[in-house]
Design a protein around this motif. Structure first.
Motif, PDB file in Angstrom:
ATOM      1  N   ASP A   1     -62.328 -36.559 -91.837  1.00 49.97           N
ATOM      2  CA  ASP A   1     -61.435 -35.770 -90.984  1.00 49.97           C
ATOM      3  C   ASP A   1     -61.881 -35.762 -89.524  1.00 49.97           C
ATOM      4  OD1 ASP A   1     -63.363 -33.398 -90.700  1.00 49.97           O
ATOM      5  OD2 ASP A   1     -63.126 -33.518 -92.865  1.00 49.97           O
TER       6      ASP A   1
ATOM      7  N   GLU B   1     -57.287 -22.766-105.023  1.00 43.55           N
ATOM      8  CA  GLU B   1     -58.337 -23.663-105.526  1.00 43.55           C
ATOM      9  C   GLU B   1     -59.058 -22.937-106.634  1.00 43.55           C
ATOM     10  OE1 GLU B   1     -61.392 -25.310-102.882  1.00 43.55           O
ATOM     11  OE2 GLU B   1     -62.752 -25.532-104.588  1.00 43.55           O
TER      12      GLU B   1
ATOM     13  N   ASP C   1     -67.532 -32.357-103.144  1.00 34.61           N
ATOM     14  CA  ASP C   1     -68.490 -31.822-104.115  1.00 34.61           C
ATOM     15  C   ASP C   1     -69.178 -32.965-104.877  1.00 34.61           C
ATOM     16  OD1 ASP C   1     -67.591 -29.332-103.361  1.00 34.61           O
ATOM     17  OD2 ASP C   1     -66.255 -29.071-105.075  1.00 34.61           O
TER      18      ASP C   1
ATOM     19  N   ASP D   1     -71.381 -35.590 -94.987  1.00 34.71           N
ATOM     20  CA  ASP D   1     -70.260 -34.640 -95.014  1.00 34.71           C
ATOM     21  C   ASP D   1     -69.311 -35.059 -96.123  1.00 34.71           C
ATOM     22  OD1 ASP D   1     -68.210 -32.905 -94.541  1.00 34.71           O
ATOM     23  OD2 ASP D   1     -67.616 -33.763 -92.609  1.00 34.71           O
TER      24      ASP D   1
ATOM     25  N   HIS E   1     -68.486 -27.406 -89.507  1.00 30.02           N
ATOM     26  CA  HIS E   1     -68.808 -28.588 -88.707  1.00 30.02           C
ATOM     27  C   HIS E   1     -69.947 -28.314 -87.727  1.00 30.02           C
ATOM     28  CE1 HIS E   1     -64.646 -30.192 -89.892  1.00 30.02           C
ATOM     29  NE2 HIS E   1     -65.554 -30.904 -90.500  1.00 30.02           N
TER      30      HIS E   1
HETATM   31  N1  AG3 Z   1     -66.517 -31.310 -97.124  1.00 32.11           N
HETATM   32  C1  AG3 Z   1     -66.188 -30.597 -98.327  1.00 32.11           C
HETATM   33  C2  AG3 Z   1     -67.187 -29.579 -98.774  1.00 32.11           C
HETATM   34  C3  AG3 Z   1     -66.963 -29.194-100.206  1.00 32.11           C
HETATM   35  C4  AG3 Z   1     -65.878 -28.198-100.414  1.00 32.11           C
HETATM   36  N2  AG3 Z   1     -65.840 -27.826-101.783  1.00 32.11           N
HETATM   37  C5  AG3 Z   1     -64.828 -27.118-102.369  1.00 32.11           C
HETATM   38  N3  AG3 Z   1     -63.839 -26.658-101.682  1.00 32.11           N
HETATM   39  N4  AG3 Z   1     -64.894 -26.937-103.646  1.00 32.11           N
HETATM   40  C6  AG3 Z   1     -65.818 -30.791 -96.033  1.00 32.11           C
HETATM   41  C7  AG3 Z   1     -65.096 -31.764 -95.239  1.00 32.11           C
HETATM   42  C8  AG3 Z   1     -65.042 -31.259 -93.830  1.00 32.11           C
HETATM   43  N5  AG3 Z   1     -65.380 -32.264 -92.889  1.00 32.11           N
END
Ligand code: AG3
Length: 284
Positions: free
Chosen positions: A90, A10, A163, A160, A66
């Motif tokens: 998820d 990433e 970005d 949740d 979480h």
């Molecule tokens: N939600 C994602 C948070 C952001 C992650 N950002 C990144 N990797 N650039 C998480 C989902 C889990 N339920």
């Protein structure tokens, strides 16, 4: 040593940082009407879900995120009955919410049903509580869901999301916060994933400003390690409709009847301690 093609990477271009996981074997990839979702099996972090190139979760470390999005918020509320999750497709956040016996109803408002269907297939342990009679699934726009919710009908709202770019941008903005404020009962509170304390302090500062602007009476940020997100360090920001976010049901947290792997009462108290640079960035 160089990274061969088996590494998933990433890249956070704006931040100039990247994170790689070795031995990523692609199990699935699809383009939904909303985004690109990929699933990999990695060598040391288990199954990985990626949305639009960003790590959403891995088997190995999603428990931290979480647990820290859910339990500080729910133990900060005297009696959380009605809970809304915006995003969270998820079902990991949902599972943690359903561990609380006080909770009577939870709605998960996720825009992209495919996230949930893929989680059922590739992250079955996160979906273990999906058949709970208290859980309801709404696939559609979370902002519209909150707008349509009766005033003072929710105790806790958990955001949740991905970005704050594209579809999720509207979840980090004053108009949405104002709708959340309206939908919350007077002792209600919300918790939102708020990115990296190190990389995104300005975003967190803006969140504080906007929560207060629309009328939330207290806002606090907590931090926790998140190895597979940019910088390895992440945060959640809590906002309370009335009164302060101070203290929590410590005895209930200590005597909880469900298992946690990161959260405990001492972590709850400690997580709100702000490093000096972040305190300065948020409040000076
Ligand atoms: N939600 C994602 C948070 C952001 C992650 N950002 C990144 N990797 N650039 C998480 C989902 C889990 N339920």
């Amino acid at each position: 040593m160089t990274l061969d093609a088996s590494w998933f990477t990433e890249i956070a271009p704006g931040e100039g940082i990247a994170l790689s996981l070795r031995g990523a074997r692609k199990l699935h990839a699809e383009q939904t009407p909303f985004q690109t979702i990929e699933i990999y099996e990695t060598e040391t972090f288990g199954t990985l879900m990626v949305i639009d190139g960003c790590v959403m979760l891995t088997d190995r470390d999603n428990f931290v995120y979480h647990e820290m999005l859910v339990h500080p918020a729910l133990f900060s509320h005297a009696a959380p009955r009605d809970v809304l999750i915006v995003g969270g497709g998820d079902c990991g956040t949902l599972r943690e919410v359903l561990r609380h016996p006080e909770v009577a109803s939870v709605v998960q408002a996720e825009m992209d049903e495919r996230v949930t269907r893929l989680a059922e297939q590739y992250f079955p342990e996160l979906c273990a509580a999906n058949a709970d009679a208290r859980a309801r699934f709404y696939f559609g726009d979370g902002i519209q869901w909150v707008k349509a919710a009766p005033a003072a009908s929710l105790d806790v709202i958990l955001i949740d999301s991905t970005d704050p770019v594209g579809a999720a941008e509207g979840l980090f903005a004053a108009p949405f916060y104002a709708e959340c404020l309206r939908a919350l009962r007077t002792d209600g509170l919300m918790a939102q994933q708020s990115e990296s304390p190190l990389l995104h302090a300005q975003l967190i500062r803006n969140m504080h400003t906007e929560f207060r602007q629309v009328g939330f009476s207290d806002v606090k940020t907590l931090t926790f390690p998140q190895v597979t997100y940019p910088s390895g360090w992440w945060s959640a920001t809590l906002a309370r409709k009335q009164g302060e976010i101070a203290g929590f049901r410590r005895l209930d947290a200590e005597n909880r009847l469900f298992p946690t792997r990161y959260y405990n009462a001492a972590i709850h108290a400690a997580a709100f301690a702000l490093p000096t640079f972040l305190r300065d960035a948020l409040f000076r």
